[in-house]
Design an enzyme around this catalytic site. Sequence first.
Site, PDB file in Angstrom:
ATOM      1  N   TYR A  95      14.213  30.341   9.333  1.00 36.22           N
ATOM      2  CA  TYR A  95      12.914  30.961   9.596  1.00 36.22           C
ATOM      3  C   TYR A  95      12.615  31.014  11.095  1.00 36.22           C
ATOM      4  CZ  TYR A  95      11.712  30.519   4.651  1.00 36.22           C
ATOM      5  OH  TYR A  95      11.681  30.630   3.291  1.00 36.22           O
ATOM      6  N   ARG A 112     -11.221   0.388  14.227  1.00 35.07           N
ATOM      7  CA  ARG A 112     -10.884   1.179  13.043  1.00 35.07           C
ATOM      8  C   ARG A 112     -11.600   0.586  11.843  1.00 35.07           C
ATOM      9  NH1 ARG A 112      -4.682   1.466  10.877  1.00 35.07           N
ATOM     10  NH2 ARG A 112      -5.191  -0.692  10.365  1.00 35.07           N
ATOM     11  N   MET A 155      11.444  24.258   3.238  1.00 33.82           N
ATOM     12  CA  MET A 155      10.799  23.405   2.239  1.00 33.82           C
ATOM     13  C   MET A 155      11.829  22.565   1.469  1.00 33.82           C
ATOM     14  SD  MET A 155       8.448  24.496  -1.001  1.00 33.82           S
ATOM     15  CE  MET A 155       7.191  25.337  -0.056  1.00 33.82           C
ATOM     16  N   LYS A 192       0.839  -1.203   0.000  1.00 33.89           N
ATOM     17  CA  LYS A 192       0.000   0.000   0.000  1.00 33.89           C
ATOM     18  C   LYS A 192       0.873   1.253   0.000  1.00 33.89           C
ATOM     19  CE  LYS A 192      -0.366  -0.245   5.029  1.00 33.89           C
ATOM     20  NZ  LYS A 192      -1.077  -0.912   6.124  1.00 33.89           N
TER      21      LYS A 192
END
Length: 385
Positions: free
Chosen positions: A267, A141, A323, A44
């Site tokens: 930052y 779940r 980023m 998956k």
Amino acid sequence: MILRDLKIPGSASSVLIIDLEAIKSNFKFLKKKAPKVEVGVSIKSNAYGLGAKTVAKLLSSIGCKTFFVSTIAEGMDLKDIIPNSRIVVLNGPDRDSSKMFIENSLTPVLNSLNQIDIWHKETIENPNNLSYLHVDTGMSRLGLSNKEINKLFSKDDLLKGLNIDVLMSHLACAEEGNSQKNLQQLEKLIAIKEKLLPLTGPVRTSLANSAGIFLGTDFHLDLVRTGAFIYGLNKKDSGEDSSKPVVRVFAKIIQVQEVDKPSTVGYGATHEITRPTRIATVATGYADGYIRSSGQISTKEEKNTAKVYFDNMSAPIIGRVSMDLLTIDVSQLPDHLVQPGGFAELIGDNYTIDDLANASGTIGYEILTRLGQRHYRVYLGGEGI
Ligand SMILES: *Cc1c(COP(=O)(O)O)cnc(C)c1O
């Protein structure tokens, strides 16, 4: 370093190396660990980010017959790649997708009475399609609840003609070997199997994921469902039951600079320079799956940040992860190890995915599945697939 032997194009600013021989070896290790049962593999989420088509072909070539995906779209993408395998879709069918299971020869996991009802309508015309039945034993779940299981008895035609191959459940605490919950879930699954026997007929059972396999042979039942171990993740203190590392990530050093106080890094100015510091800026960031919390999110934070290796020497990340960039304090390292154009090791023999995950407040699964598409990918081994 193996990087030198790989023909990396000059344009590659970061490299993700996926060792297919290690994946094979991890699969074979589990086959030995669970010799009497079938070993199915979870591919998956694009095989946890490593490339579902490649991994599926590879494992199929060494005898894996059952593959698990989460969504029907993942299954449809893979069916032509591994035509002789069973592809099981964990999320199961819904109103809009149930026909596609038949059209694409995908096996649904039936997780609720609603899904059983939907699949029933499909199978009236196609009685030969196998399905998996998922009962909840402690995750709350996916899977039929106790209440739903009891309902199966009051309307005893609900499972008729469903051709159930496997009765499955999923462990909540498999990584905690001492958890009482593991045995409770196993006992519950076996009790449900016996209770349902008149309705389902003989079925196979399945409970263990990777960590579940190491809880002991009682947990193996008829089919184990592994993912993490195959891709090189380990639970804590795995000892001789460790998997071989599969993933290495290297990123290019773009710039190296000397900075002195007063100054800050990145930052939010979360890292304050208090002494002459040499900083290497490296080409990977949170857009490449390097978790932002691996760096210093706030100025108040004293936490140890993740590390990066230059050859065999480590250096800490300082400031926030951007980023596309990381800033690393390389003051303690000899100059020749940290040169623009060279590579830093973000994940590899020195620093495993699990190490990075621990330092980042997450788990290896999250690191792996977020590695992303920007790294230049190199697959090692797997010839002939
Ligand atoms: C993902 C998944 C697995 C595989 O788990 P690992 O921890 O990666 O071995 C097994 N079973 C189910 C239901 C899953 O969702």
